[in-house]
Motif scaffolding. Structure first.
Motif, PDB file in Angstrom:
ATOM      1  N   LEU A 156       0.824  -1.209   0.000  1.00  0.00           N
ATOM      2  CA  LEU A 156       0.000   0.000   0.000  1.00  0.00           C
ATOM      3  C   LEU A 156       0.858   1.259   0.000  1.00  0.00           C
ATOM      4  O   LEU A 156       0.566   2.219  -0.713  1.00  0.00           O
ATOM      5  CB  LEU A 156      -0.925   0.015   1.216  1.00  0.00           C
ATOM      6  CG  LEU A 156      -2.133  -0.890   1.121  1.00  0.00           C
ATOM      7  CD1 LEU A 156      -2.785  -1.074   2.480  1.00  0.00           C
ATOM      8  CD2 LEU A 156      -3.117  -0.347   0.099  1.00  0.00           C
ATOM      9  N   LEU A 157       1.903   1.261   0.798  1.00  0.00           N
ATOM     10  CA  LEU A 157       2.788   2.434   0.840  1.00  0.00           C
ATOM     11  C   LEU A 157       3.460   2.645  -0.514  1.00  0.00           C
ATOM     12  O   LEU A 157       3.604   3.784  -0.963  1.00  0.00           O
ATOM     13  CB  LEU A 157       3.825   2.277   1.950  1.00  0.00           C
ATOM     14  CG  LEU A 157       3.264   2.277   3.382  1.00  0.00           C
ATOM     15  CD1 LEU A 157       4.372   1.963   4.382  1.00  0.00           C
ATOM     16  CD2 LEU A 157       2.577   3.578   3.712  1.00  0.00           C
ATOM     17  N   ASP A 158       3.835   1.561  -1.182  1.00  0.00           N
ATOM     18  CA  ASP A 158       4.444   1.667  -2.516  1.00  0.00           C
ATOM     19  C   ASP A 158       3.465   2.224  -3.543  1.00  0.00           C
ATOM     20  O   ASP A 158       3.859   2.965  -4.438  1.00  0.00           O
ATOM     21  CB  ASP A 158       4.942   0.301  -2.996  1.00  0.00           C
ATOM     22  CG  ASP A 158       6.230  -0.118  -2.336  1.00  0.00           C
ATOM     23  OD1 ASP A 158       6.932   0.745  -1.772  1.00  0.00           O
ATOM     24  OD2 ASP A 158       6.543  -1.329  -2.386  1.00  0.00           O
ATOM     25  N   MET A 159       2.200   1.879  -3.434  1.00  0.00           N
ATOM     26  CA  MET A 159       1.185   2.318  -4.400  1.00  0.00           C
ATOM     27  C   MET A 159       0.707   3.739  -4.159  1.00  0.00           C
ATOM     28  O   MET A 159       0.051   4.321  -5.017  1.00  0.00           O
ATOM     29  CB  MET A 159      -0.034   1.396  -4.330  1.00  0.00           C
ATOM     30  CG  MET A 159       0.223  -0.023  -4.726  1.00  0.00           C
ATOM     31  SD  MET A 159      -1.285  -0.991  -4.579  1.00  0.00           S
ATOM     32  CE  MET A 159      -2.197  -0.371  -5.983  1.00  0.00           C
ATOM     33  N   SER A 160       1.008   4.285  -3.009  1.00  0.00           N
ATOM     34  CA  SER A 160       0.446   5.575  -2.606  1.00  0.00           C
ATOM     35  C   SER A 160       1.076   6.740  -3.348  1.00  0.00           C
ATOM     36  O   SER A 160       2.277   6.767  -3.583  1.00  0.00           O
ATOM     37  CB  SER A 160       0.642   5.774  -1.106  1.00  0.00           C
ATOM     38  OG  SER A 160      -0.038   4.779  -0.391  1.00  0.00           O
ATOM     39  N   ASP A 161       0.239   7.703  -3.685  1.00  0.00           N
ATOM     40  CA  ASP A 161       0.725   8.948  -4.244  1.00  0.00           C
ATOM     41  C   ASP A 161       1.174   9.884  -3.128  1.00  0.00           C
ATOM     42  O   ASP A 161       2.035  10.722  -3.336  1.00  0.00           O
ATOM     43  CB  ASP A 161      -0.379   9.636  -5.064  1.00  0.00           C
ATOM     44  CG  ASP A 161      -0.763   8.803  -6.275  1.00  0.00           C
ATOM     45  OD1 ASP A 161       0.096   8.623  -7.145  1.00  0.00           O
ATOM     46  OD2 ASP A 161      -1.903   8.313  -6.312  1.00  0.00           O
ATOM     47  N   GLN A 162       0.561   9.711  -1.973  1.00  0.00           N
ATOM     48  CA  GLN A 162       0.904  10.534  -0.824  1.00  0.00           C
ATOM     49  C   GLN A 162       0.715   9.688   0.432  1.00  0.00           C
ATOM     50  O   GLN A 162      -0.263   8.958   0.569  1.00  0.00           O
ATOM     51  CB  GLN A 162       0.015  11.774  -0.770  1.00  0.00           C
ATOM     52  CG  GLN A 162       0.473  12.807   0.209  1.00  0.00           C
ATOM     53  CD  GLN A 162      -0.214  14.145  -0.054  1.00  0.00           C
ATOM     54  OE1 GLN A 162      -1.276  14.206  -0.641  1.00  0.00           O
ATOM     55  NE2 GLN A 162       0.399  15.202   0.392  1.00  0.00           N
ATOM     56  N   ILE A 163       1.673   9.798   1.363  1.00  0.00           N
ATOM     57  CA  ILE A 163       1.601   9.083   2.630  1.00  0.00           C
ATOM     58  C   ILE A 163       1.569  10.124   3.740  1.00  0.00           C
ATOM     59  O   ILE A 163       2.418  11.005   3.794  1.00  0.00           O
ATOM     60  CB  ILE A 163       2.819   8.153   2.819  1.00  0.00           C
ATOM     61  CG1 ILE A 163       2.867   7.121   1.693  1.00  0.00           C
ATOM     62  CG2 ILE A 163       2.772   7.478   4.192  1.00  0.00           C
ATOM     63  CD1 ILE A 163       4.171   6.347   1.623  1.00  0.00           C
ATOM     64  N   LEU A 164       0.567  10.015   4.592  1.00  0.00           N
ATOM     65  CA  LEU A 164       0.467  10.901   5.737  1.00  0.00           C
ATOM     66  C   LEU A 164       0.874  10.116   6.976  1.00  0.00           C
ATOM     67  O   LEU A 164       0.192   9.150   7.343  1.00  0.00           O
ATOM     68  CB  LEU A 164      -0.952  11.439   5.891  1.00  0.00           C
ATOM     69  CG  LEU A 164      -1.500  12.237   4.707  1.00  0.00           C
ATOM     70  CD1 LEU A 164      -2.922  12.688   4.989  1.00  0.00           C
ATOM     71  CD2 LEU A 164      -0.623  13.419   4.379  1.00  0.00           C
ATOM     72  N   GLY A 165       1.996  10.493   7.581  1.00  0.00           N
ATOM     73  CA  GLY A 165       2.468   9.820   8.779  1.00  0.00           C
ATOM     74  C   GLY A 165       1.848  10.441  10.006  1.00  0.00           C
ATOM     75  O   GLY A 165       1.907  11.651  10.191  1.00  0.00           O
ATOM     76  N   VAL A 166       1.244   9.604  10.827  1.00  0.00           N
ATOM     77  CA  VAL A 166       0.599  10.075  12.051  1.00  0.00           C
ATOM     78  C   VAL A 166       1.516   9.707  13.203  1.00  0.00           C
ATOM     79  O   VAL A 166       1.797   8.538  13.436  1.00  0.00           O
ATOM     80  CB  VAL A 166      -0.799   9.443  12.234  1.00  0.00           C
ATOM     81  CG1 VAL A 166      -1.473   9.994  13.473  1.00  0.00           C
ATOM     82  CG2 VAL A 166      -1.655   9.670  10.994  1.00  0.00           C
ATOM     83  N   LEU A 167       1.985  10.731  13.916  1.00  0.00           N
ATOM     84  CA  LEU A 167       2.942  10.523  14.993  1.00  0.00           C
ATOM     85  C   LEU A 167       2.464  11.211  16.268  1.00  0.00           C
ATOM     86  O   LEU A 167       1.622  12.096  16.225  1.00  0.00           O
ATOM     87  CB  LEU A 167       4.306  11.098  14.599  1.00  0.00           C
ATOM     88  CG  LEU A 167       4.874  10.607  13.274  1.00  0.00           C
ATOM     89  CD1 LEU A 167       6.077  11.422  12.883  1.00  0.00           C
ATOM     90  CD2 LEU A 167       5.205   9.134  13.332  1.00  0.00           C
ATOM     91  N   THR A 168       3.057  10.813  17.387  1.00  0.00           N
ATOM     92  CA  THR A 168       2.768  11.498  18.646  1.00  0.00           C
ATOM     93  C   THR A 168       4.032  12.143  19.144  1.00  0.00           C
ATOM     94  O   THR A 168       5.127  11.775  18.799  1.00  0.00           O
ATOM     95  CB  THR A 168       2.246  10.529  19.730  1.00  0.00           C
ATOM     96  OG1 THR A 168       3.219   9.520  19.942  1.00  0.00           O
ATOM     97  CG2 THR A 168       0.947   9.913  19.322  1.00  0.00           C
TER      98      THR A 168
END
Length: 168
Positions: A156-168
């Protein structure tokens, strides 16, 4: 860090009638659970559909313990990704459309399996075919991913045009 305005997301612009570019895939990922990834994915999908008028598919790729259906008050026993696995594997991607659950907000949702053991049935090839089909039929595909680096998540990460990382 300030929040990213919606107009800075890679959202496709309206196309001329009859012309359709493949939709964009935006995956929300976090290496840790419990940080609000699912809540953000659901709200992002609803906001993009209502505020920007785009056709949006939301995929619950947290296959073992997906909560998208809970947040949207949808019953995963009606339809889920496992309903199309055999057909997608045989090349019948049109049935993906039938597994999507419509929501009152205008988004269409592909739910995770109704039980954790069914997650093992979903392969990387299934994920690729399903997401590619959703790209063909929607402007945006929002994916709520699993918080571990396993094969389906990496695909899924490879196919993504944009990745939104959710961090704390």
């Amino acid at each position: 860090m300030p929040a990213m305005p919606m107009n800075q997301l890679m959202v496709p612009q309206a196309q001329a009638p009859g012309v359709r570019e493949p939709g964009k895939v935006i995956t929300l990922f976090s290496p840790k659970g419990g940080v609000g990834r699912t809540t953000l994915a659901v709200n992002l999908a609803v906001a993009l559909a209502s505020e920007m008028g785009r056709s949006v598919a939301l995929v619950d790729a947290s296959l073992q313990f997906g909560d998208v259906g809970v947040l949207l008050n949808l019953n995963p026993k009606n339809k889920s990704i496992v309903d199309v696995l055999g057909d997608v594997g045989n090349g019948d991607v049109d049935l993906v459309d039938g597994a999507l659950v419509g929501h009152s907000t205008g988004i269409r949702v592909l739910l995770a399996p109704p039980s954790p053991e069914m997650a093992e049935l979903v392969t990387v090839d299934h994920i690729r075919r399903v997401v590619n089909r959703l790209r063909e039929t929607h402007d945006l595909v929002i994916v709520d991913s699993w918080p571990f680096f396993q094969d389906n998540t990496l695909a899924l990460l490879d196919m993504s045009d944009q990745i939104l990382g959710v961090l704390t």
